[in-house]
Design a protein around this motif. Structure first.
Motif, PDB file in Angstrom:
ATOM      1  N   ARG A 119      -7.518   3.831  -4.859  1.00  0.00           N
ATOM      2  CA  ARG A 119      -8.668   3.105  -4.925  1.00  0.00           C
ATOM      3  C   ARG A 119      -8.128   1.630  -4.516  1.00  0.00           C
ATOM      4  NH1 ARG A 119     -11.965   3.092 -10.169  1.00  0.00           N
ATOM      5  NH2 ARG A 119      -9.718   3.053 -11.183  1.00  0.00           N
ATOM      6  N   ASP A 120      -9.140   0.450  -4.518  1.00  0.00           N
ATOM      7  CA  ASP A 120      -8.879  -0.811  -4.088  1.00  0.00           C
ATOM      8  C   ASP A 120      -8.359  -1.491  -5.378  1.00  0.00           C
ATOM      9  OD1 ASP A 120     -11.418  -0.747  -4.974  1.00  0.00           O
ATOM     10  OD2 ASP A 120     -12.284  -1.988  -3.879  1.00  0.00           O
ATOM     11  N   THR A 174      -6.794  -5.993  -8.351  1.00  0.00           N
ATOM     12  CA  THR A 174      -7.090  -5.393  -6.733  1.00  0.00           C
ATOM     13  C   THR A 174      -6.002  -5.311  -6.035  1.00  0.00           C
ATOM     14  OG1 THR A 174      -7.841  -7.435  -5.919  1.00  0.00           O
ATOM     15  CG2 THR A 174      -9.398  -6.090  -7.021  1.00  0.00           C
ATOM     16  N   LEU A 175      -6.026  -4.476  -5.053  1.00  0.00           N
ATOM     17  CA  LEU A 175      -5.063  -4.321  -4.189  1.00  0.00           C
ATOM     18  C   LEU A 175      -4.509  -5.452  -3.320  1.00  0.00           C
ATOM     19  CD1 LEU A 175      -3.129  -2.266  -2.534  1.00  0.00           C
ATOM     20  CD2 LEU A 175      -5.281  -1.670  -1.208  1.00  0.00           C
ATOM     21  N   ASP A 176      -5.633  -6.265  -2.994  1.00  0.00           N
ATOM     22  CA  ASP A 176      -5.346  -7.359  -2.029  1.00  0.00           C
ATOM     23  C   ASP A 176      -5.088  -8.626  -2.594  1.00  0.00           C
ATOM     24  OD1 ASP A 176      -7.712  -7.694  -2.802  1.00  0.00           O
ATOM     25  OD2 ASP A 176      -8.800  -7.900  -1.269  1.00  0.00           O
ATOM     26  N   LEU A 209       0.916  -1.092   0.185  1.00  0.00           N
ATOM     27  CA  LEU A 209       0.043   0.052  -0.021  1.00  0.00           C
ATOM     28  C   LEU A 209       0.925   1.165   0.052  1.00  0.00           C
ATOM     29  CD1 LEU A 209      -2.761   1.460   0.166  1.00  0.00           C
ATOM     30  CD2 LEU A 209      -2.719   1.166   2.596  1.00  0.00           C
TER      31      LEU A 209
END
Length: 253
Positions: free
Chosen positions: A44-45, A90-92, A29
């Motif tokens: 954003r994600d 996506t980020l995750d 992040l």
């Protein structure tokens, strides 16, 4: 890595034998926030369309400094980039990144090759590099300056800031003196920063499944003042960055 790049100056290869390289990545992040800030994206994600290129940069350098890559890195010109995604990343989610090289081919000014970065089966970036060996620089293409929709003042430290966020600390982007050693009047902006800045200006207006193709034209000397233009053409968007001439021409589908 810069030393390894410099040592490739002795290459005179004419065949492409580079083997693909792969690795797994988790998005930081902190790193993503720094990248978004320097390029103009909101946080954003989902990952900005150009961000996986930065994640894959260490693998790109590993492949291009390896023994199977035919060209010396000093003097190699990034002339085009195409990114295609079938869905946003996506980020995750953990990412599987593979970098390969393909399509060694002649060009009026020398020889081109594509360095391909593939991410988790849903994102692909194709960077086209040119090794100049002579020939005419004229393409015969007549370009018309579009009407600008925004003026960007590009600061002199953008190369250092983007270099810190992307890992691409090529001396031509950092300081006037280091750029002059490679024949530039002063430092130049990264082409992939310019592309990212354009897509940040179009954020929220592109579909989730999209292809973005750009050609890098004249180097963007920094600090500098340029005009950004964008308009819909019925299929997608056409956009450009111009100074005294075109720096980037792009389109989406």
């Amino acid at each position: 890595m810069l030393l390894r790049a410099a040592l490739t100056s002795f290459r005179r290869g004419e065949t492409l034998a580079a083997q693909p390289v792969s690795a797994s990545f988790d998005v930081s992040l902190k790193h993503l926030t720094a990248y978004n800030a320097v390029c103009g994206f909101g946080l954003r994600d989902v990952l900005p369309l150009t961000y996986p290129h930065v994640l894959g940069f260490p693998l790109q350098m590993k492949l291009m400094t390896g023994s199977g890559f035919p060209f010396p890195l000093p003097g190699l010109v990034h002339v085009a980039n195409r990114i295609t995604q079938s869905r946003p990343l996506t980020l995750d989610e953990p990412l599987e990144i593979t970098v390969s090289a393909r399509d060694l081919r002649p060009h009026p000014q020398g020889t081109q090759v594509d360095v391909v970065t593939s991410v988790s089966g849903v994102w692909e970036g194709v960077s086209t590099y040119l090794r100049r060996t002579g020939g005419s620089s004229g393409s015969g293409e007549e370009l018309h300056r579009p009407v600008g929709s925004a003026v960007w003042k590009v600061p002199g430290d953008i190369g250092r800031r983007y270099g810190a966020a992307s890992g691409d600390r090529n001396p031509i982007h950092l300081y006037p003196l280091s750029a002059k050693l490679f024949g530039f009047k002063r430092a130049i902006a990264h082409g992939m920063w310019t592309k990212a800045r354009c897509l940040a200006a179009l954020e929220g207006r592109l579909p989730e499944a999209v292809s973005v193709d750009v050609k890098f034209k004249k180097p963007l000397l920094i600090p500098g003042r340029v005009e950004f233009s964008a308009h819909e053409n019925g299929v997608g968007w056409e956009f450009a960055v111009w100074g005294k001439g075109p720096h980037l021409l792009g389109s989406t589908t």
